[in-house]
Design an enzyme around this catalytic site. Structure first.
Site, PDB file in Angstrom:
ATOM      1  N   LYS A  14      -4.427 -41.029   4.972  1.00 31.90           N
ATOM      2  CA  LYS A  14      -5.809 -41.090   5.315  1.00 31.90           C
ATOM      3  C   LYS A  14      -6.738 -41.723   3.944  1.00 31.90           C
ATOM      4  CE  LYS A  14      -5.492 -36.540   5.305  1.00 31.90           C
ATOM      5  NZ  LYS A  14      -3.813 -36.138   5.265  1.00 31.90           N
ATOM      6  N   ARG A 134       0.076 -36.532  -9.409  1.00 30.49           N
ATOM      7  CA  ARG A 134      -0.498 -35.372  -8.562  1.00 30.49           C
ATOM      8  C   ARG A 134       0.618 -34.335  -8.748  1.00 30.49           C
ATOM      9  NH1 ARG A 134      -3.489 -36.584  -2.999  1.00 30.49           N
ATOM     10  NH2 ARG A 134      -2.573 -34.468  -2.577  1.00 30.49           N
ATOM     11  N   ARG A 146       3.131 -28.047   1.880  1.00 34.14           N
ATOM     12  CA  ARG A 146       2.144 -28.584   2.239  1.00 34.14           C
ATOM     13  C   ARG A 146       2.341 -29.246   3.969  1.00 34.14           C
ATOM     14  NH1 ARG A 146       2.021 -33.188  -1.879  1.00 34.14           N
ATOM     15  NH2 ARG A 146       0.345 -33.943  -0.660  1.00 34.14           N
TER      16      ARG A 146
END
Ligand code: ADP
Length: 191
Positions: A14, A134, A146
Site C-alpha cells: 500500500k 520498524r 498483524r
C-alpha cells in the site's frame, strides 16, 4: 476528484503504490500508520498512547484513530481527493468515515484491494525489517499478530464496500510497475 481507499493486508504494498499514485494523480495520501509513527517519533501524547499498540501488532482503539484521521482530513485541502492507506481498518472506522465524508458532501469512490497470499506477506515484511527500522516488522510473532488482526477485524471492511458496489480486487503479485498499472486503470475506470 476521487477519494480512494487503498486496502490490503500488512506488506501488500500500500505504501509503495500510494507514492506512485500520489505522483500520478496528485492525491493527498493519508496513512494512519505513518501518522502514528510520526507521533511516536515526535513523542506526542498520541504517540505515547499508540506505541504500545503498534509494538504489539494490535490496532489502536477506534475512537482515537477516527479522531486523528478526521483531523488529518480537515488539515488538508482536498483538491484531487484522498488516498486512505491503512484506514478504515475496522467496520466501525468505515462507518465513521462514510458519515464524516457525507457531512462534507463527499464520499468514497472506490476501494482498491491489493490481493497477496499470506506466505508472500511474511517474506516481504521480514525483508522490510532489514531497512524499515520498524519494531513491528522485526519480530515474526508480531508479524503473525498483524496478519491475524487483519483477517479477524480488517478483512470484513471489504464487505462494507462490496455492499456499496465500490470494491475492486487488484492482483498484488508482480512487478511494482505492473501493479501500479492495474491500480491506475482501476482508478481511471471509476470515472
Ligand atoms: P502495515 O504495514 O501493517 O499495513 P501500517 O503502517 O498501516 O502497517 O500500520 C502499522 C500499525 O499502526 C498497525 O499495526 C496498527 O497498530 C496501527 N494502525 C494503523 N492504522 C490503524 C487503524 N486504522 N486503526 C487502528 N490502528 C491502526
Amino acid at each position: 476528484m476521487r477519494n480512494i481507499v487503498l486496502f490490503g493486508p500488512p506488506g501488500a504494498g500500500k505504501g509503495t503504490q500510494s507514492a506512485l499514485l500520489v505522483d500520478h494523480f496528485d492525491f493527498v495520501h493519508l496513512s494512519t500508520g505513518d501518522i502514528f509513527r510520526a507521533n511516536i517519533k515526535g513523542e506526542t501524547e498520541l504517540g505515547q498512547l499508540a506505541k504500545s499498540f503498534l509494538d504489539k501488532g494490535q490496532l489502536v482503539p477506534d475512537d482515537v484513530t477516527i479522531r486523528m484521521l478526521e483531523d488529518a482530513v480537515n488539515a488538508h485541502a482536498n483538491g484531487n481527493g484522498f488516498i486512505f492507506d491503512g484506514f478504515p481498518r475496522t467496520t466501525a472506522q468505515a462507518e465513521a468515515l462514510d458519515a464524516f465524508l457525507s457531512e462534507k458532501g463527499q464520499s468514497i469512490h472506490g476501494m482498491l484491494a491489493l490481493e497477496v497470499p499470506e506466505d508472500e506477506l511474511r517474506i516481504r515484511l521480514a525483508k522490510r525489517a532489514e531497512t524499515s527500522g520498524r519494531v513491528d516488522d522485526a519480530d515474526p510473532t508480531v508479524i503473525q499478530k498483524r496478519i491475524d488482526v487483519y483477517n479477524a477485524e480488517t478483512a470484513p471492511v471489504a464487505d462494507h464496500y462490496k455492499e456499496q458496489g465500490k470494491y475492486s480486487g487488484i492482483e498484488g503479485l508482480g512487478s511494482i510497475e505492473d501493479i501500479f498499472g492495474r491500480l491506475k486503470s482501476a482508478i481511471e475506470g471509476l470515472g
